[in-house]
Design a protein around this motif. Structure first.
Motif, PDB file in Angstrom:
ATOM      1  N   ASN A 170     -12.374   2.460   3.097  1.00  0.00           N
ATOM      2  CA  ASN A 170     -12.686   2.601   1.671  1.00  0.00           C
ATOM      3  C   ASN A 170     -11.653   1.932   0.773  1.00  0.00           C
ATOM      4  O   ASN A 170     -11.799   1.933  -0.450  1.00  0.00           O
ATOM      5  CB  ASN A 170     -12.799   4.081   1.294  1.00  0.00           C
ATOM      6  N   GLY A 171     -10.562   1.407   1.367  1.00  0.00           N
ATOM      7  CA  GLY A 171      -9.539   0.734   0.582  1.00  0.00           C
ATOM      8  C   GLY A 171      -8.522   1.702  -0.008  1.00  0.00           C
ATOM      9  O   GLY A 171      -8.723   2.925  -0.020  1.00  0.00           O
ATOM     10  N   ILE A 221       5.023   1.822  -2.493  1.00  0.00           N
ATOM     11  CA  ILE A 221       4.175   1.384  -1.372  1.00  0.00           C
ATOM     12  C   ILE A 221       2.750   1.106  -1.849  1.00  0.00           C
ATOM     13  O   ILE A 221       2.134   0.094  -1.466  1.00  0.00           O
ATOM     14  CB  ILE A 221       4.187   2.455  -0.258  1.00  0.00           C
ATOM     15  N   ILE A 222       2.227   1.991  -2.703  1.00  0.00           N
ATOM     16  CA  ILE A 222       0.868   1.796  -3.220  1.00  0.00           C
ATOM     17  C   ILE A 222       0.770   0.483  -3.991  1.00  0.00           C
ATOM     18  O   ILE A 222      -0.181  -0.296  -3.816  1.00  0.00           O
ATOM     19  CB  ILE A 222       0.471   2.987  -4.117  1.00  0.00           C
ATOM     20  N   LYS A 263      -1.628  -2.740  -3.170  1.00  0.00           N
ATOM     21  CA  LYS A 263      -2.589  -3.215  -4.171  1.00  0.00           C
ATOM     22  C   LYS A 263      -2.348  -4.686  -4.508  1.00  0.00           C
ATOM     23  O   LYS A 263      -3.287  -5.448  -4.749  1.00  0.00           O
ATOM     24  CB  LYS A 263      -2.486  -2.372  -5.442  1.00  0.00           C
ATOM     25  N   SER A 264      -1.083  -5.089  -4.526  1.00  0.00           N
ATOM     26  CA  SER A 264      -0.732  -6.472  -4.867  1.00  0.00           C
ATOM     27  C   SER A 264      -0.822  -7.399  -3.665  1.00  0.00           C
ATOM     28  O   SER A 264      -0.519  -8.603  -3.782  1.00  0.00           O
ATOM     29  CB  SER A 264       0.700  -6.527  -5.431  1.00  0.00           C
ATOM     30  N   LYS A 267      -2.910   4.488   7.336  1.00  0.00           N
ATOM     31  CA  LYS A 267      -4.248   4.759   6.795  1.00  0.00           C
ATOM     32  C   LYS A 267      -4.542   3.858   5.599  1.00  0.00           C
ATOM     33  O   LYS A 267      -5.642   3.293   5.479  1.00  0.00           O
ATOM     34  CB  LYS A 267      -4.345   6.218   6.352  1.00  0.00           C
ATOM     35  N   SER A 268      -3.553   3.740   4.711  1.00  0.00           N
ATOM     36  CA  SER A 268      -3.744   2.946   3.493  1.00  0.00           C
ATOM     37  C   SER A 268      -4.054   1.497   3.811  1.00  0.00           C
ATOM     38  O   SER A 268      -4.829   0.841   3.105  1.00  0.00           O
ATOM     39  CB  SER A 268      -2.500   3.026   2.613  1.00  0.00           C
TER      40      SER A 268
END
Length: 553
Positions: free
Chosen positions: A68-69, A30-31, A35-36, A62-63
């Motif tokens: 704040n990214g 997921i992260i 990011k991509s 939240k992500s």
């Protein structure tokens, strides 16, 4: 709300991906997608209760919306969006419980609300918990929006029953199957929580909590919370106290009982079970734990202490290994079958406690085991007659042999003819009478031919390779063809089957009926029948069966 007043499951709920345990692969995937900037239209999280489905849904929300990214996701000093999402009050992150809002109208309201973009964040996110509870119409209404939503709209689904969700919905989501938490990871986690809460509990008690929770973090924390609250002052939560709190008993008691069963000590076995029962253990829990112990006895040599998921400690593991070396696998499999059968019987009997006691006594009387290293003859010499009988019975059950079967006259005739046939060339059988032909059909499993010969055929003459018969209207039209083919196959000779205008003998079935009728009439003339009729004047004699002794006369 003060965190100290929360239950442990809420107090230590993960707030970021790093807080999660046992779901590293899911978190990393997921992260990387965020990011991509390759965020799917919908996430679908599935798994057992209490492993983090809704928690991960909130972390994903939240992500996606953290000020704040993803690189600097808020953990303690939460930004405005993260704080609102954590408290379930963010205007752009809507959480819906599908168990209470299952209808198509609820989904239509959701779709209508999705037409408007987010007000204070990057994405508008719909989190639907227990999504499998939606109706079929609700799922259909959701399909189009789910496949091509606006860029600002994301769905996150959570469910414990993935099979209830239509495949058309699943195929439009990025699916993540959350696994049960490994016992070692869960043990380390609740041990850290125990230390933070300044609880006093032994490792053995924590391992019992891990076993009962079955891989669910929420269950483990709830059980730990309950255990710590039950202690006063500096009292330690050890294994015996934890077993009383959670209604579980020491496995060593079960192992010792199993050993007593093998020794055949009825009184001590019953006494041991009653001690377990007095601890508040339900019969079904006892039976399921007994099955677990049987599994360990059967497979202990292929297991390690870690693979038992904290069900056994070092001493219990070694004790089972030592006892299992002297038990045959056939006995353990037989015990397993009887235990499974007893589990189904518990729903029938009114007093399950008595049923368990009788089950244990049955195990003692069918044990029939012998040490693996001893010679069979030596073992039989050491057994008393009763044990020899039990051993034989157990052996017969395992081999599915017939025990003391009583054969009737027709069975013996069939066996005699079968024996004669086996001594001859199978393609050169001599059939010397009509009755032998009928018996041969039975042996060869030609039941249709046998039925026709007995029921619909009247024998006129039987000679070598020639049969003359008469028949009734029920005779099968292919009878002659089928019988000729089989006779050629069995005897390696061609037979002539001809029809006669003569009446011939009665069919076999008619003969049997006449004989039975005559037997009934002759029985009615006996003194025994007259005496019975004096006491039961309304009785009617409908059948008479001869004993073997009478038939020999």
């Amino acid at each position: 709300m003060n965190k100290n007043t929360k239950v442990l499951a809420l107090k230590y709920r993960p707030q970021i991906f790093d807080d999660l345990i046992g779901q590293e692969v899911v978190a990393e995937t997921i992260i990387n997608s965020i990011k991509s900037n390759k965020v799917p239209n919908a996430y679908l999280f599935t798994g057992i209760r209490g492993i983090g489905k809704t928690t991960i849904a909130r972390i994903v929300a939240k992500s996606l919306n953290c000020l704040n990214g993803i690189e600097n996701l808020c953990k303690e000093n939460l930004c405005e969006n993260c704080e609102a999402i954590a408290e379930s009050r963010h205007i752009d992150v809507l959480e819906m419980d599908a168990a209470s809002k299952t209808g198509v109208d609820d989904v239509r309201d959701l779709i209508e609300f999705s037409r408007y973009g987010p007000t204070s964040s990057k994405y508008k996110i719909f989190i639907i918990d227990e999504v499998h509870m939606l109706s079929k119409q609700a799922f259909n209404a959701l399909l189009k929006t789910l496949e091509e939503p606006p860029e600002y709209l994301k769905f996150i689904f959570a469910t414990t029953e993935i099979k209830k969700i239509p495949i058309t919905v699943v195929s439009r989501c990025q699916r993540f199957d959350l696994s049960r938490i490994k016992s070692s990871e869960l043990f380390d986690f609740i041990k850290k929580i125990k230390d933070k809460e300044k609880g006093n509990a032994t490792d053995e008690a924590l391992k019992l909590i891990v076993k009962i929770s079955e891989g669910s973090v929420r269950d483990a924390l709830s059980l730990l919370d309950r255990a710590l609250l039950s202690l006063d002052g500096e009292k330690e939560l050890d294994l015996s106290v934890a077993q009383k709190i959670f209604g579980y008993f020491d496995k060593s008691q079960l192992i010792e009982m199993f050993n007593l069963i093998l020794k055949g000590d009825e009184n001590k076995v019953i006494e041991s079970y009653r001690n377990i029962y007095d601890q508040g253990v339900e019969p079904k829990i006892f039976i399921n734990d007994f099955l677990e112990i049987l599994y360990y006895f059967k497979n202990i040599n292929s297991l390690t202490l870690e693979s038992t998921n904290f069900s056994l400690n070092d001493e219990e593991f070694n004790q089972i290994k030592e006892i299992s070396d002297n038990i045959n696998n056939e006995v353990l499999i037989l015990f397993w079958q009887f235990t499974i059968k007893t589990l189904s019987e518990l729903d029938i009997v009114s007093n399950q406690h008595l049923s368990i006691e009788m089950f244990l006594l049955r195990l003692i009387h069918i044990k029939g085991f012998k040490p693996k290293d001893e010679d069979k003859v030596a073992t039989e010499d050491l057994q008393d007659p009763k044990e020899k009988i039990e051993t034989n019975i157990a052996s017969k059950i395992m081999n599915k042999d017939t025990i003391n079967q009583i054969k009737n006259v027709s069975q013996e005739k069939k066996m005699k003819l079968d024996s004669q046939i086996s001594t001859k060339n199978l393609n050169n059988i001599k059939i010397q009478s009509f009755n032998e032909l009928v018996e041969l059909c039975s042996i060869k499993k030609e039941m249709k031919l046998k039925y026709e010969l007995e029921k619909n055929v009247n024998l006129v003459k039987f000679e070598n390779c020639r049969i003359e018969i008469s028949f009734n209207d029920n005779l099968d039209k292919d009878f002659v063809k089928n019988l000729s083919t089989k006779l050629l196959e069995w005897t390696n000779e061609r037979w002539i089957i001809s029809f006669s205008k003569n009446q011939g003998e009665m069919s076999i079935k008619d003969k049997e009926k006449n004989e039975q009728k005559e037997l009934i009439e002759s029985t009615k003339k006996t003194d025994l029948h007259k005496m019975v009729m004096e006491y039961f004047p309304d009785a009617e004699l409908i059948d008479v069966k001869l004993t073997r002794k009478n038939e020999d006369k």
